[in-house]
Design a protein around this motif. Structure first.
Motif, PDB file in Angstrom:
ATOM      1  N   ASP A 137      44.780  40.555  35.387  1.00  0.00           N
ATOM      2  CA  ASP A 137      45.855  41.529  35.195  1.00  0.00           C
ATOM      3  C   ASP A 137      46.703  41.065  34.017  1.00  0.00           C
ATOM      4  O   ASP A 137      47.505  40.152  34.130  1.00  0.00           O
ATOM      5  CB  ASP A 137      46.700  41.626  36.465  1.00  0.00           C
ATOM      6  CG  ASP A 137      47.779  42.695  36.373  1.00  0.00           C
ATOM      7  OD1 ASP A 137      48.004  43.234  35.271  1.00  0.00           O
ATOM      8  OD2 ASP A 137      48.393  42.998  37.403  1.00  0.00           O
TER       9      ASP A 137
ATOM     10  N   THR B 264      43.311  47.849  37.643  1.00  0.00           N
ATOM     11  CA  THR B 264      43.475  46.395  37.775  1.00  0.00           C
ATOM     12  C   THR B 264      44.652  45.893  36.961  1.00  0.00           C
ATOM     13  O   THR B 264      45.033  44.727  37.076  1.00  0.00           O
ATOM     14  CB  THR B 264      42.210  45.644  37.327  1.00  0.00           C
ATOM     15  OG1 THR B 264      42.065  45.745  35.903  1.00  0.00           O
ATOM     16  CG2 THR B 264      40.970  46.166  38.026  1.00  0.00           C
TER      17      THR B 264
ATOM     18  N   ARG C  67      46.661  37.833  38.639  1.00  0.00           N
ATOM     19  CA  ARG C  67      45.872  38.532  39.642  1.00  0.00           C
ATOM     20  C   ARG C  67      44.520  38.843  39.013  1.00  0.00           C
ATOM     21  O   ARG C  67      44.431  39.286  37.869  1.00  0.00           O
ATOM     22  CB  ARG C  67      46.577  39.828  40.045  1.00  0.00           C
ATOM     23  CG  ARG C  67      45.872  40.595  41.139  1.00  0.00           C
ATOM     24  CD  ARG C  67      46.731  41.747  41.626  1.00  0.00           C
ATOM     25  NE  ARG C  67      46.983  42.705  40.585  1.00  0.00           N
ATOM     26  CZ  ARG C  67      46.465  43.930  40.552  1.00  0.00           C
ATOM     27  NH1 ARG C  67      45.675  44.329  41.509  1.00  0.00           N
ATOM     28  NH2 ARG C  67      46.745  44.748  39.580  1.00  0.00           N
TER      29      ARG C  67
ATOM     30  N   SER D  17      40.716  40.822  39.442  1.00  0.00           N
ATOM     31  CA  SER D  17      39.984  41.886  40.134  1.00  0.00           C
ATOM     32  C   SER D  17      38.537  41.825  39.679  1.00  0.00           C
ATOM     33  O   SER D  17      38.236  41.418  38.556  1.00  0.00           O
ATOM     34  CB  SER D  17      40.559  43.257  39.787  1.00  0.00           C
ATOM     35  OG  SER D  17      41.910  43.345  40.170  1.00  0.00           O
TER      36      SER D  17
END
Length: 93
Positions: free
Chosen positions: A5, A56, A75, A77
């Motif tokens: 992210d 995402t 983060r 994904s």
């Protein structure tokens, strides 16, 4: 593909790539494009990739911090991208 992210950074790259693909229209009116780009100058492939990656890049998920709040973890994904779309983008670049 694992996608971090990165927020606005990815949006800027996709915007720049879109502008580059559109600019190909002006530069190639007199010549042929490679076959992989001839159908829509790769914009369709970019759109399909962006549909999967955009969700995402929304920072709506909880933020994850290292112990003692030292640093924020990105983060990550996992998205499944079509190999042909990736090949089209590779050819465009």
């Amino acid at each position: 593909m694992v996608v971090p992210d990165l927020g606005d950074a990815v949006i800027e790259v996709v915007s720049d790539l879109t502008e580059m693909l559109i600019a190909l229209v002006d530069e190639t009116l007199e010549s042929e494009l490679p076959s992989v780009l001839a159908d829509g100058f790769g914009l369709e492939a970019l759109d399909r990739i962006w549909v999967l990656i955009k969700p995402t890049q929304e920072r709506t998920a909880p933020r994850l911090f290292a112990p003692e709040w030292r640093a924020e973890y990105l983060r990550l994904s996992v998205v499944e991208l079509d190999a042909a779309d990736l090949a089209t983008m590779g050819e465009a670049i």
